[in-house]
Design an enzyme around this catalytic site. Structure first.
Site, PDB file in Angstrom:
ATOM      1  CD  GLN A  30     -33.105  25.931   2.783  1.00 46.69           C
ATOM      2  OE1 GLN A  30     -33.271  26.838   2.141  1.00 46.69           O
ATOM      3  NE2 GLN A  30     -32.699  26.130   4.044  1.00 46.69           N
ATOM      4  CE1 TYR A  61     -39.804  32.693   2.531  1.00 43.28           C
ATOM      5  CE2 TYR A  61     -37.979  31.661   3.997  1.00 43.28           C
ATOM      6  CZ  TYR A  61     -38.587  32.693   3.098  1.00 43.28           C
ATOM      7  OH  TYR A  61     -37.710  33.628   2.800  1.00 43.28           O
ATOM      8  NE  ARG A 108     -31.364  28.020   8.081  1.00 37.92           N
ATOM      9  CZ  ARG A 108     -31.186  28.932   7.335  1.00 37.92           C
ATOM     10  NH1 ARG A 108     -31.925  29.233   6.413  1.00 37.92           N
ATOM     11  NH2 ARG A 108     -30.306  29.665   7.645  1.00 37.92           N
ATOM     12  N   GLY A 116     -23.072  31.897   5.779  1.00 35.21           N
ATOM     13  CA  GLY A 116     -23.858  32.567   4.716  1.00 35.21           C
ATOM     14  C   GLY A 116     -22.948  33.302   3.941  1.00 35.21           C
ATOM     15  NE  ARG A 117     -25.735  39.175   4.651  1.00 35.29           N
ATOM     16  CZ  ARG A 117     -26.070  40.290   4.524  1.00 35.29           C
ATOM     17  NH1 ARG A 117     -25.307  41.319   4.938  1.00 35.29           N
ATOM     18  NH2 ARG A 117     -27.357  40.513   4.340  1.00 35.29           N
TER      19      ARG A 117
END
Length: 368
Positions: free
Chosen positions: A106, A185, A232, A318-319
């Protein structure tokens, strides 16, 4: 928590993602871990960390900066803009491939989320609008400064930075790259009709606000092949102090512009019950990867239903992967899942990084 996926579960079926064959449809979501070296070089443990999780359909790396100025939102996050960076990422790619996995890198530019004490340079953004947030700098927690608005002639060099970083990623052995245009971002800042107050060709209309992200995608696709490029987005996401009045128009403009490229996938961070999700799904005919966010990324029943119905092509978790290197094995047999240790998410060293136990570890007899 336990959840078992049957042998014929949609999430466990292979999928062709552009130029890459994924062995299953449970991808590892990008996870900032703040364990890179101070110059942005991945840590000595990174290869082990990612190789442990190689059973993911595709690993999407932690967000990786395309330039020094594009880094600096958090301490010790990696880059891919020097030879040293590329050499260490090559070790990571080799380790993942040796373990049978596939990996995309990424790529991001953090824009106004950078703090000069971390990046070493001034922060920049589409407009001089600061995020009402603080950064954890080497000398303590400090407010983010008002960024300098980028000039129109400075945008082509940023596109070039993404292109060059993508080239380095593939040359390092990565299977592809994911362009990060989400979570507050730089590319997301340009997309927003709140943080982007420009009056040039990169501001105003949805088409103009989508322009920079589209140009990045097009440049990267031309460099490494569209089948190696993911994107994304996170419509309506408020991460990074973001706000969007129009949560659909800019993404419609963006996807309409890039849809003909035949990219690897579109990665959407969104609640699937949100109205924006239905709009995005209708606009995108290629592989859609859904990330439902940090609080529900282990609700595999919902994700399995969406995959079975063909609503999504894959899910990014993710987690679940952070705490369970062998997540796929655990889901196959319905084993208990490790709980992530929040206190070690961004701490240095192996604890909470490479030391989460696997089922194989638990079966090992104790030493006499």
């Amino acid at each position: 928590m336990t959840f078992k996926l049957d042998g014929d579960a949609a999430l466990l079926k292979p999928i062709q993602v552009g130029a890459t064959t994924a062995e299953n449809r449970i991808f590892m979501a990008p996870l900032t871990r703040s364990r890179a070296q101070s110059d942005g070089t991945p840590s000595e443990l990174a290869a082990q960390y990612y190789a442990q999780r190689a059973s993911a359909g595709i690993i999407i790396s932690e967000a990786t900066a395309v330039s020094q100025g594009g880094n600096g939102a958090y301490v010790n996050t990696p880059g891919n803009y020097t030879d040293r960076h590329q050499e260490k990422w090559a070790e990571v790619a080799d380790a993942v491939h040796d373990a049978g996995g596939r990996m995309f890198m990424q790529l991001w530019h953090v824009g106004r989320m950078a703090h000069p004490e971390i990046s070493g340079v001034e922060s920049v953004a589409p407009s001089a609008v600061a995020a009402d947030m603080s950064a954890h700098t080497p000398t303590g927690k400090k407010p983010l400064p008002v960024p300098r608005a980028l000039g129109t002639t400075e945008l082509a060099p940023i596109v070039e930075q993404f292109r060059a970083a993508a080239r380095r990623a593939v040359d390092a052995g990565m299977d592809g790259v994911e362009i990060h245009a989400a979570n507050g971002y730089l590319l997301h800042q340009f997309a927003s009709d709140v943080t982007n107050r420009r009056t040039d060709a990169y501001g105003g209309s949805p088409e103009n606000r989508a322009r920079l992200a589209a140009e990045v995608v097009e440049a990267v696709a031309a460099e490494i092949g569209a089948g190696r490029v993911g994107l994304r987005i996170s419509p309506g996401n408020t991460a990074g102090g973001m706000a969007e009045v129009d949560t659909v128009g800019v993404y419609e403009a963006l996807l309409n512009r890039i849809s003909a490229l035949d990219m690897a996938y579109l990665h959407v961070l969104i609640d699937p019950s949100a109205p924006e999700f239905g709009t995005i799904r209708a606009l995108w005919s290629g592989t859609l990867v859904l990330n439902t966010g940090r609080n529900v990324d282990t609700k595999f029943c919902q994700l399995e239903e969406l995959a079975e119905w063909g609503v999504i092509g894959a899910a990014a978790v993710g987690r679940g992967f952070l705490a369970n290197p062998d997540l796929i094995d655990r889901l196959r047999v319905g084993a208990e899942l490790n709980e992530p240790d929040v206190a070690t998410f961004y701490a240095p060293g192996p604890v909470g990084y490479t030391d989460y136990p696997t089922l194989a570890d638990l079966r090992q007899p104790e030493s006499a």
